[in-house]
Design a protein around this motif. Sequence first.
Motif, short mmCIF file in Angstrom:
data_model
loop_
_atom_site.label_atom_id
_atom_site.label_comp_id
_atom_site.label_asym_id
_atom_site.label_seq_id
_atom_site.Cartn_x
_atom_site.Cartn_y
_atom_site.Cartn_z
N VAL A 82 -0.37 4.27 -13.19
CA VAL A 82 -1.20 3.38 -12.38
C VAL A 82 -0.44 2.09 -12.09
CG1 VAL A 82 -3.44 2.23 -12.17
CG2 VAL A 82 -3.22 4.29 -13.57
N LYS A 83 -0.38 1.71 -10.82
CA LYS A 83 0.22 0.44 -10.43
C LYS A 83 -0.90 -0.54 -10.07
CE LYS A 83 4.39 2.68 -8.67
NZ LYS A 83 5.24 2.94 -7.46
N ALA A 84 -1.72 -0.79 -11.05
CA ALA A 84 -2.81 -1.76 -10.89
C ALA A 84 -3.01 -2.44 -12.23
CB ALA A 84 -4.09 -1.06 -10.44
N SER A 85 -3.56 -3.64 -12.17
CA SER A 85 -3.79 -4.37 -13.43
C SER A 85 -4.84 -3.66 -14.26
CB SER A 85 -4.23 -5.80 -13.13
OG SER A 85 -5.49 -5.80 -12.49
N ARG A 86 -4.83 -3.96 -15.55
CA ARG A 86 -5.78 -3.32 -16.47
C ARG A 86 -7.21 -3.64 -16.11
NH1 ARG A 86 -5.75 -1.54 -21.98
NH2 ARG A 86 -3.52 -1.97 -22.15
N ASP A 87 -7.49 -4.90 -15.76
CA ASP A 87 -8.89 -5.27 -15.47
C ASP A 87 -9.39 -4.64 -14.17
OD1 ASP A 87 -7.19 -6.85 -14.01
OD2 ASP A 87 -8.25 -8.74 -14.37
N VAL A 88 -8.50 -4.52 -13.16
CA VAL A 88 -8.91 -3.86 -11.92
C VAL A 88 -9.17 -2.38 -12.16
CG1 VAL A 88 -8.14 -3.16 -9.62
CG2 VAL A 88 -7.79 -5.52 -10.39
N LEU A 89 -8.29 -1.75 -12.93
CA LEU A 89 -8.47 -0.34 -13.26
C LEU A 89 -9.77 -0.13 -14.03
CD1 LEU A 89 -7.49 2.57 -13.32
CD2 LEU A 89 -6.06 1.99 -15.30
N TRP A 90 -10.04 -1.02 -14.98
CA TRP A 90 -11.27 -0.88 -15.77
C TRP A 90 -12.51 -1.04 -14.89
CZ3 TRP A 90 -13.15 1.17 -19.88
CH2 TRP A 90 -14.42 0.81 -20.35
N SER A 91 -12.49 -1.99 -13.97
CA SER A 91 -13.63 -2.18 -13.07
C SER A 91 -13.88 -0.94 -12.22
CB SER A 91 -13.38 -3.38 -12.15
OG SER A 91 -13.32 -4.58 -12.91
N THR A 92 -12.80 -0.29 -11.80
CA THR A 92 -12.95 0.94 -11.01
C THR A 92 -13.58 2.05 -11.85
OG1 THR A 92 -10.95 0.33 -9.77
CG2 THR A 92 -11.71 2.61 -9.58
N ILE A 93 -13.12 2.18 -13.07
CA ILE A 93 -13.67 3.21 -13.97
C ILE A 93 -15.15 2.94 -14.24
CG2 ILE A 93 -13.59 4.12 -16.33
CD1 ILE A 93 -10.55 3.49 -16.28
N GLU A 94 -15.45 1.70 -14.58
CA GLU A 94 -16.82 1.35 -14.99
C GLU A 94 -17.79 1.40 -13.82
OE1 GLU A 94 -18.66 -1.83 -18.17
OE2 GLU A 94 -17.21 -2.56 -16.70
N GLY A 95 -17.28 1.39 -12.59
CA GLY A 95 -18.17 1.36 -11.44
C GLY A 95 -18.51 2.72 -10.86
N MET A 96 -18.01 3.80 -11.47
CA MET A 96 -18.28 5.13 -10.92
C MET A 96 -19.73 5.55 -11.16
SD MET A 96 -14.91 7.48 -11.59
CE MET A 96 -15.16 7.53 -13.36
N GLY A 97 -20.19 6.51 -10.34
CA GLY A 97 -21.52 7.05 -10.50
C GLY A 97 -22.57 6.26 -9.75
N GLY A 98 -23.80 6.75 -9.79
CA GLY A 98 -24.88 6.07 -9.08
C GLY A 98 -24.67 6.13 -7.58
N SER B 51 -5.52 0.24 -4.61
CA SER B 51 -5.90 -0.41 -3.35
C SER B 51 -6.61 -1.72 -3.62
CB SER B 51 -6.79 0.51 -2.52
OG SER B 51 -6.11 1.68 -2.15
N ALA B 52 -7.51 -1.71 -4.62
CA ALA B 52 -8.24 -2.92 -4.97
C ALA B 52 -7.29 -3.97 -5.54
CB ALA B 52 -9.35 -2.62 -5.98
N GLY B 53 -6.33 -3.52 -6.30
CA GLY B 53 -5.36 -4.43 -6.88
C GLY B 53 -4.47 -5.09 -5.85
N ALA B 54 -4.10 -4.31 -4.83
CA ALA B 54 -3.25 -4.85 -3.77
C ALA B 54 -3.98 -5.90 -2.95
CB ALA B 54 -2.77 -3.71 -2.88
N ALA B 55 -5.31 -5.80 -2.91
CA ALA B 55 -6.11 -6.72 -2.08
C ALA B 55 -6.59 -7.93 -2.86
CB ALA B 55 -7.30 -5.98 -1.50
N SER B 56 -6.27 -8.03 -4.17
CA SER B 56 -6.76 -9.13 -4.98
C SER B 56 -5.60 -9.74 -5.76
CB SER B 56 -7.84 -8.64 -5.95
OG SER B 56 -7.31 -7.68 -6.84
N PRO B 57 -5.79 -10.95 -6.30
CA PRO B 57 -4.74 -11.58 -7.09
C PRO B 57 -4.37 -10.71 -8.28
CG PRO B 57 -6.46 -13.15 -6.53
CD PRO B 57 -6.97 -11.81 -6.13
N ALA B 58 -3.13 -10.79 -8.73
CA ALA B 58 -2.66 -9.98 -9.87
C ALA B 58 -3.44 -10.33 -11.12
CB ALA B 58 -1.17 -10.22 -10.10
N GLY B 59 -3.83 -9.29 -11.81
CA GLY B 59 -4.54 -9.46 -13.09
C GLY B 59 -3.64 -9.07 -14.23
N ARG B 60 -4.29 -8.70 -15.33
CA ARG B 60 -3.51 -8.34 -16.53
C ARG B 60 -2.85 -6.99 -16.32
NH1 ARG B 60 -7.63 -8.05 -20.87
NH2 ARG B 60 -9.05 -7.70 -19.13
#
Length: 488
Positions: free
Chosen positions: A339-355, A479-488
């Motif tokens: 994954v080429k995304a920060s940990r917090d962005v990746l976690w937000s993507t995981i936690e937002g699935m479903g519904g 994609s979300a990471g590329a569009a937002s400031p770098a996170g952890r």
Amino acid sequence: MTGYVGGRLVTELVDRGTQVRVLTRSTDRIRERPWFGDVEIIEGDANDPDTLARALTGVDTAYYLIHAMGKGRRFVRQDRRTATRFARAAEQAHVGRIVYLGGIIPTGAAKLSPHLRSREEVGQIFLESGVPTVALRAAVIIGSGSTSFEMLRYLTERLPVMTTPRWVRSRIQPIAIRDVLWYLAECSRLPPETNRTFDIGGPEILTYEEMMARFAAIEGLRRRWIVPLPVLSPKLSSYWVGLVTPVPKGIAKPLVASLRYEVVCHDDDIADHLGEPPGGRLGFDAAASLALERTRGLAVALGWSSAADAAVATPSDPLPTDPAWSGGSLYVEQHSRPVKASRDVLWSTIEGMGGDRGWHHTTVAWQLRGLVDRLVGGTGARRGRRDPDRLRVGDPVDWWRVEVREPDRLLRLHAEMRLPGNAWLELQIDDDGTSRRLVERSVFVPRGLAGHAYWWLLKPFHGLVYETMLRDVVRTAESAGAASPAGR
């Protein structure tokens, strides 16, 4: 102390405040045990005199739990040689007592099986060694990881109808692993001069057939139909067991040969010397229920995590060093991607699935699965989720329930759709400081033959769905990471 009984006995002794020294062939095999830092460790071979001298010097009570069953045709000779060397070394080291766990010897048998003959011979070697010896003798031990119990588990789970050898009607006095450990630990209270055998067993005498029927009832399986056949010899029986269960033939063959005997306690006077375990000896139903409760609950931890993550709470629990084939069937499918995304962005993507957000490109497939679930009376996908962005342990997510949530690291979901078994989905972020990966694991613990059929029928479908979902989660995070400031 990597064996079934030995690994659990160390825990029992350490919990009692006993100073313990462990002899093991490999320190690495026990490094993850919870008691590793609380014991003295001697690494070496139990057949080496120098190793035995180091291990036994200054020892008051030596527990001998070694056996070579499953290591080829010559296990009887190997058992004899190792026991003789151990007894000689114990005498030279002035050990106060040897405690040995063997098997109940049937009375009136014209010829014993090699397994039982070896157990009897080893006990006699110690009783005649000059070192006071307590030789405990048990029949079938009930607990996850016990070979006899695992064989019973697999036969019952996988065969709703079975033709079996006559030994399924032999009378047996099973005993819970909890009670075995209690008796072993309590032997240190016996008078120093005690040199004899004690038979130990549970409160019930059952046949293997009765145990299979009761096991099926405990696990919620339909009634098992058992038809004993007189033509199946022990050798043929071992091939039959090997075909139906994952128990290795080298272990199944000597064990099956012993099951044709009646193994019931000849004496029950150990209670006169040591009393009863706290709360009394467990019956078969209670012992089997404990084993099933813990193995079902720990299946995910044992299948996915390190040994240190799987804390052992009771003697009936599985241990990481139990045989790979023990603990019941556990089907695991795993995929991972960098994954080429920060940990917090990746976690937000995981936690937002479903519904309302769905499950990326697999949403339609999961909706169809949810519809099938509703048609058969399940919850389907209609529950959605409580919060579109955040989850808590216990939250519903469509047909899943959040079981474990470790922010920025791990999300584990337990399926609540109608299934012939239990299913989990885990998404874990692995980060070694230089690279980051998303690991996706699905685990299924089947219940009965229908559970095995379900897994294999849907395995190709699951592989496609889970791989697609993993790919989409990674792409969305990047994609979300590329569009937002770098996170952890």
